[in-house]
Design a protein around this motif. Structure first.
Motif, PDB file in Angstrom:
ATOM      1  N   GLY A  41     -20.553  31.655  46.655  1.00  0.00           N
ATOM      2  CA  GLY A  41     -19.385  30.875  47.028  1.00  0.00           C
ATOM      3  C   GLY A  41     -18.186  31.704  47.461  1.00  0.00           C
ATOM      4  N   ALA A  42     -18.270  33.016  47.339  1.00  0.00           N
ATOM      5  CA  ALA A  42     -17.145  33.887  47.701  1.00  0.00           C
ATOM      6  C   ALA A  42     -16.793  33.780  49.180  1.00  0.00           C
ATOM      7  CB  ALA A  42     -17.456  35.336  47.346  1.00  0.00           C
ATOM      8  N   ARG A  43     -17.738  33.323  49.988  1.00  0.00           N
ATOM      9  CA  ARG A  43     -17.471  33.189  51.424  1.00  0.00           C
ATOM     10  C   ARG A  43     -16.717  31.910  51.759  1.00  0.00           C
ATOM     11  NH1 ARG A  43     -23.561  34.767  52.361  1.00  0.00           N
ATOM     12  NH2 ARG A  43     -23.652  32.744  51.391  1.00  0.00           N
ATOM     13  N   THR A  44     -16.604  31.013  50.765  1.00  0.00           N
ATOM     14  CA  THR A  44     -15.911  29.744  50.965  1.00  0.00           C
ATOM     15  C   THR A  44     -14.479  29.874  50.462  1.00  0.00           C
ATOM     16  OG1 THR A  44     -17.984  28.572  50.582  1.00  0.00           O
ATOM     17  CG2 THR A  44     -15.957  27.285  50.399  1.00  0.00           C
ATOM     18  N   GLY A  83      -6.927  28.353  50.392  1.00  0.00           N
ATOM     19  CA  GLY A  83      -7.363  28.629  51.761  1.00  0.00           C
ATOM     20  C   GLY A  83      -7.832  30.056  51.985  1.00  0.00           C
ATOM     21  N   ARG A  84      -7.974  30.834  50.913  1.00  0.00           N
ATOM     22  CA  ARG A  84      -8.357  32.234  51.048  1.00  0.00           C
ATOM     23  C   ARG A  84      -9.755  32.477  50.500  1.00  0.00           C
ATOM     24  NH1 ARG A  84      -3.313  35.204  48.459  1.00  0.00           N
ATOM     25  NH2 ARG A  84      -4.269  37.027  49.376  1.00  0.00           N
ATOM     26  N   THR A  85     -10.445  33.399  51.123  1.00  0.00           N
ATOM     27  CA  THR A  85     -11.738  33.842  50.632  1.00  0.00           C
ATOM     28  C   THR A  85     -11.543  35.156  49.884  1.00  0.00           C
ATOM     29  OG1 THR A  85     -12.207  35.145  52.605  1.00  0.00           O
ATOM     30  CG2 THR A  85     -12.928  32.832  52.633  1.00  0.00           C
ATOM     31  N   ALA A  86     -12.563  35.564  49.151  1.00  0.00           N
ATOM     32  CA  ALA A  86     -12.496  36.848  48.451  1.00  0.00           C
ATOM     33  C   ALA A  86     -12.284  37.977  49.453  1.00  0.00           C
ATOM     34  CB  ALA A  86     -13.766  37.079  47.641  1.00  0.00           C
ATOM     35  N   ARG A  87     -12.964  37.901  50.574  1.00  0.00           N
ATOM     36  CA  ARG A  87     -12.839  38.947  51.592  1.00  0.00           C
ATOM     37  C   ARG A  87     -11.427  39.003  52.171  1.00  0.00           C
ATOM     38  NH1 ARG A  87     -17.693  39.147  55.552  1.00  0.00           N
ATOM     39  NH2 ARG A  87     -18.633  40.081  53.718  1.00  0.00           N
ATOM     40  N   SER A  88     -10.807  37.829  52.354  1.00  0.00           N
ATOM     41  CA  SER A  88      -9.444  37.833  52.913  1.00  0.00           C
ATOM     42  C   SER A  88      -8.438  38.410  51.919  1.00  0.00           C
ATOM     43  CB  SER A  88      -9.029  36.425  53.355  1.00  0.00           C
ATOM     44  OG  SER A  88      -8.786  35.580  52.248  1.00  0.00           O
ATOM     45  N   VAL A  89      -8.663  38.188  50.633  1.00  0.00           N
ATOM     46  CA  VAL A  89      -7.786  38.783  49.617  1.00  0.00           C
ATOM     47  C   VAL A  89      -7.948  40.299  49.623  1.00  0.00           C
ATOM     48  CG1 VAL A  89      -7.363  38.991  47.131  1.00  0.00           C
ATOM     49  CG2 VAL A  89      -7.711  36.731  48.144  1.00  0.00           C
ATOM     50  N   GLU A  90      -9.194  40.754  49.666  1.00  0.00           N
ATOM     51  CA  GLU A  90      -9.458  42.194  49.670  1.00  0.00           C
ATOM     52  C   GLU A  90      -8.844  42.864  50.890  1.00  0.00           C
ATOM     53  OE1 GLU A  90     -13.709  42.074  49.474  1.00  0.00           O
ATOM     54  OE2 GLU A  90     -13.728  41.908  47.286  1.00  0.00           O
ATOM     55  N   ALA A  91      -8.963  42.232  52.049  1.00  0.00           N
ATOM     56  CA  ALA A  91      -8.453  42.816  53.290  1.00  0.00           C
ATOM     57  C   ALA A  91      -6.941  42.693  53.399  1.00  0.00           C
ATOM     58  CB  ALA A  91      -9.112  42.133  54.489  1.00  0.00           C
TER      59      ALA A  91
END
Length: 96
Positions: A66-69, A74-82
């Motif tokens: 679910g990390a991609r959702t 409105g944020r994904t795990a990847r968007s937080v990391e980036a």
């Protein structure tokens, strides 16, 4: 320790230590609840905002499918990391 100050080389060690701390506290809470089913736990908020608990929760959430959702923010795990970075994100989350 402020999570935003942890560099990536230290992260694995910090995560291992956090997981051990969380498991120890979870086991203690489980034991207390088992021994006294009517026991009330009044100070759980401090556990929820504890940096070790937040880091372990982040690791679990970011590592699942679910990390991609996007979440409710409105944020994904990847968007937080980036974007702002995990450490700063968790520090802010814990202080709210």
């Amino acid at each position: 320790m402020s999570l935003s100050l942890v560099n990536t080389d230290e992260l694995e060690s910090v995560l291992f230590t956090a997981e051990r701390r969380v498991l120890k506290i979870q086991a203690k809470l489980h034991r207390w609840a088992r021994d006294d089913p009517h026991r009330r736990f009044n100070d759980l908020f401090n556990l929820v905002t504890d940096p070790a608990f937040l880091l372990v929760a982040w690791d679990r959430v970011a590592g699942n499918k679910g990390a991609r959702t996007a979440g409710i923010d409105g944020r994904t795990a990847r968007s937080v990391e980036a974007g702002q970075g995990v450490g700063e994100f968790l520090d802010q989350l814990g202080s709210r």
